[in-house]
Design a protein around this motif. Structure first.
Motif, PDB file in Angstrom:
ATOM      1  N   VAL A   1       0.843  -1.198   0.000  1.00 23.01           N
ATOM      2  CA  VAL A   1       0.000   0.000   0.000  1.00 23.01           C
ATOM      3  C   VAL A   1       0.880   1.249   0.000  1.00 23.01           C
ATOM      4  O   VAL A   1       0.605   2.215  -0.722  1.00 23.01           O
ATOM      5  CB  VAL A   1      -0.957  -0.013   1.200  1.00 23.01           C
ATOM      6  CG1 VAL A   1      -1.739   1.307   1.278  1.00 23.01           C
ATOM      7  CG2 VAL A   1      -1.931  -1.184   1.089  1.00 23.01           C
ATOM      8  N   ALA A   2       1.945   1.244   0.780  1.00 21.52           N
ATOM      9  CA  ALA A   2       2.865   2.385   0.792  1.00 21.52           C
ATOM     10  C   ALA A   2       3.436   2.629  -0.604  1.00 21.52           C
ATOM     11  O   ALA A   2       3.563   3.778  -1.043  1.00 21.52           O
ATOM     12  CB  ALA A   2       3.985   2.147   1.790  1.00 21.52           C
ATOM     13  N   GLY A   3       3.761   1.557  -1.297  1.00 25.56           N
ATOM     14  CA  GLY A   3       4.290   1.705  -2.649  1.00 25.56           C
ATOM     15  C   GLY A   3       3.307   2.376  -3.584  1.00 25.56           C
ATOM     16  O   GLY A   3       3.687   3.219  -4.411  1.00 25.56           O
ATOM     17  N   GLU A   4       2.026   2.026  -3.473  1.00 31.72           N
ATOM     18  CA  GLU A   4       1.032   2.646  -4.342  1.00 31.72           C
ATOM     19  C   GLU A   4       0.797   4.109  -3.973  1.00 31.72           C
ATOM     20  O   GLU A   4       0.524   4.937  -4.852  1.00 31.72           O
ATOM     21  CB  GLU A   4      -0.275   1.857  -4.299  1.00 31.72           C
ATOM     22  CG  GLU A   4      -0.169   0.486  -4.944  1.00 31.72           C
ATOM     23  CD  GLU A   4       0.479   0.551  -6.311  1.00 31.72           C
ATOM     24  OE1 GLU A   4      -0.114   1.140  -7.240  1.00 31.72           O
ATOM     25  OE2 GLU A   4       1.605   0.016  -6.461  1.00 31.72           O
ATOM     26  N   VAL A   5       0.923   4.441  -2.692  1.00 34.39           N
ATOM     27  CA  VAL A   5       0.836   5.851  -2.293  1.00 34.39           C
ATOM     28  C   VAL A   5       1.992   6.632  -2.919  1.00 34.39           C
ATOM     29  O   VAL A   5       1.816   7.732  -3.451  1.00 34.39           O
ATOM     30  CB  VAL A   5       0.844   5.984  -0.762  1.00 34.39           C
ATOM     31  CG1 VAL A   5       0.875   7.454  -0.345  1.00 34.39           C
ATOM     32  CG2 VAL A   5      -0.380   5.303  -0.156  1.00 34.39           C
ATOM     33  N   LEU A   6       3.182   6.048  -2.873  1.00 29.29           N
ATOM     34  CA  LEU A   6       4.347   6.688  -3.484  1.00 29.29           C
ATOM     35  C   LEU A   6       4.172   6.814  -5.001  1.00 29.29           C
ATOM     36  O   LEU A   6       4.473   7.852  -5.592  1.00 29.29           O
ATOM     37  CB  LEU A   6       5.605   5.881  -3.178  1.00 29.29           C
ATOM     38  CG  LEU A   6       6.077   5.873  -1.721  1.00 29.29           C
ATOM     39  CD1 LEU A   6       7.141   4.806  -1.511  1.00 29.29           C
ATOM     40  CD2 LEU A   6       6.621   7.247  -1.320  1.00 29.29           C
TER      41      LEU A   6
ATOM     42  N   ALA B   1       4.470  10.410  -7.341  1.00 28.17           N
ATOM     43  CA  ALA B   1       5.483  10.836  -8.310  1.00 28.17           C
ATOM     44  C   ALA B   1       5.855   9.754  -9.300  1.00 28.17           C
ATOM     45  O   ALA B   1       6.850   9.885 -10.001  1.00 28.17           O
ATOM     46  CB  ALA B   1       6.741  11.324  -7.566  1.00 28.17           C
ATOM     47  N   GLY B   2       5.062   8.665  -9.356  1.00 27.31           N
ATOM     48  CA  GLY B   2       5.428   7.564 -10.239  1.00 27.31           C
ATOM     49  C   GLY B   2       6.557   6.742  -9.636  1.00 27.31           C
ATOM     50  O   GLY B   2       7.064   7.032  -8.546  1.00 27.31           O
ATOM     51  N   GLY B   3       6.950   5.716 -10.335  1.00 27.35           N
ATOM     52  CA  GLY B   3       8.033   4.876  -9.841  1.00 27.35           C
ATOM     53  C   GLY B   3       7.685   3.410  -9.930  1.00 27.35           C
ATOM     54  O   GLY B   3       6.634   3.022 -10.470  1.00 27.35           O
ATOM     55  N   ARG B   4       8.554   2.585  -9.378  1.00 29.73           N
ATOM     56  CA  ARG B   4       8.358   1.137  -9.480  1.00 29.73           C
ATOM     57  C   ARG B   4       9.168   0.434  -8.405  1.00 29.73           C
ATOM     58  O   ARG B   4      10.114   0.982  -7.841  1.00 29.73           O
ATOM     59  CB  ARG B   4       8.805   0.633 -10.853  1.00 29.73           C
ATOM     60  CG  ARG B   4      10.312   0.769 -11.103  1.00 29.73           C
ATOM     61  CD  ARG B   4      10.705   0.320 -12.499  1.00 29.73           C
ATOM     62  NE  ARG B   4      12.140   0.461 -12.728  1.00 29.73           N
ATOM     63  CZ  ARG B   4      13.037  -0.500 -12.508  1.00 29.73           C
ATOM     64  NH1 ARG B   4      12.647  -1.673 -12.020  1.00 29.73           N
ATOM     65  NH2 ARG B   4      14.327  -0.297 -12.753  1.00 29.73           N
ATOM     66  N   TRP B   5       8.778  -0.822  -8.137  1.00 31.40           N
ATOM     67  CA  TRP B   5       9.540  -1.688  -7.259  1.00 31.40           C
ATOM     68  C   TRP B   5      10.727  -2.263  -8.042  1.00 31.40           C
ATOM     69  O   TRP B   5      10.598  -2.589  -9.220  1.00 31.40           O
ATOM     70  CB  TRP B   5       8.670  -2.821  -6.735  1.00 31.40           C
ATOM     71  CG  TRP B   5       7.674  -2.380  -5.716  1.00 31.40           C
ATOM     72  CD1 TRP B   5       6.391  -1.977  -5.935  1.00 31.40           C
ATOM     73  CD2 TRP B   5       7.888  -2.277  -4.308  1.00 31.40           C
ATOM     74  NE1 TRP B   5       5.779  -1.636  -4.750  1.00 31.40           N
ATOM     75  CE2 TRP B   5       6.680  -1.816  -3.734  1.00 31.40           C
ATOM     76  CE3 TRP B   5       8.975  -2.539  -3.473  1.00 31.40           C
ATOM     77  CZ2 TRP B   5       6.543  -1.605  -2.365  1.00 31.40           C
ATOM     78  CZ3 TRP B   5       8.832  -2.330  -2.114  1.00 31.40           C
ATOM     79  CH2 TRP B   5       7.634  -1.873  -1.565  1.00 31.40           C
ATOM     80  N   ALA B   6      11.870  -2.376  -7.366  1.00 34.25           N
ATOM     81  CA  ALA B   6      13.074  -2.844  -8.044  1.00 34.25           C
ATOM     82  C   ALA B   6      14.026  -3.493  -7.054  1.00 34.25           C
ATOM     83  O   ALA B   6      13.997  -3.218  -5.843  1.00 34.25           O
ATOM     84  CB  ALA B   6      13.779  -1.674  -8.741  1.00 34.25           C
TER      85      ALA B   6
END
Length: 227
Positions: free
Chosen positions: A158-163, A167-172
């Motif tokens: 959920v934190a990742g989707e808030v981020l 500003a966009g972005g992705r898990w890596a």
């Protein structure tokens, strides 16, 4: 144990003299398919995390993901993408091109966030994340390993989707990752800001109100996010 994310289940030497690191998954396909997002992420992490402990010299261990039953196709894809050998009695070759594990992880975290938000009746926004952290009590790894890692990945997703919405972005995968091998790259590359929602979620589960709150992490990230 399918939920052991921070260690290898068994290390052994096969008849050919090769060192093998084995991760086991005893679940039946229906159990895996009941929580596909978590199952996908667990499999990826359990194969990718040991790679960070490969010896600097000498042959690399063979990573083996051993199932008691033929797993769903997405588990086979995750194991192949992470560079491991799937075994069900005997090795099971992956007949297609192995997918990119970062793409699988990004899709898995996004799907998990949607599922968690829907089940808990919150939005994937700072208020929703704050509500989830307030609902989640302290839960040490040694008290309930499965529940601990489920909660860590759920909060981090959920934190990742808030981020991402900020500003966009992705898990890596990233060398600065903590206990688990994934971080969130906030903003456009190559100027992305490295954020560690998994580490913050672990901190919250272990230390509760004394931890660096995930919502505070989001606020800090907003201050440094590329614009």
């Amino acid at each position: 144990m399918f939920s052991s994310l921070d260690r290898v289940d068994i290390a052994y030497t096969d008849p050919e003299g090769r060192t093998r690191w084995l991760q086991s998954d005893h679940r039946r396909p229906a159990e895996i398919e009941a929580e596909p997002e978590l199952s996908l992420l667990f499999a990826l992490i359990r194969v990718l995390n040991p790679r960070r402990d490969f010896p600097d010299d000498g042959p690399e261990p063979v990573l083996e993901y051993r199932c008691q039953h033929p797993p769903p196709g997405f588990i086979a894809a995750a194991v192949a993408g992470a560079g491991a050998e799937l075994v069900v009695d005997d090795p099971v070759p992956y007949r297609e091109d192995a997918p990119d594990p970062e793409v699988l992880a990004d899709l898995g975290f996004a799907a998990l966030a949607a599922r968690v938000a829907g089940e808990r009746g919150v939005a994937c926004d700072p208020d929703g994340l704050r509500s989830l952290t307030q609902q989640q009590p302290r839960l040490a790894l040694e008290d309930d390993e499965i529940a601990h890692w489920r909660a860590v990945l759920s909060l981090a997703a959920v934190a990742g989707e808030v981020l991402r919405a900020r500003a966009g972005g992705r898990w890596a995968l990233h060398p600065r990752a903590g206990v688990l091998p994934f971080v969130f790259l906030l903003g456009p590359e190559p100027s992305s800001v490295v954020i560690d929602p998994l580490g913050a979620a672990i901190d919250h589960l272990e230390n509760g109100a004394d931890a660096l709150q995930l919502a505070a992490l989001i606020s800090a990230a907003e201050q440094v996010a590329p614009r």
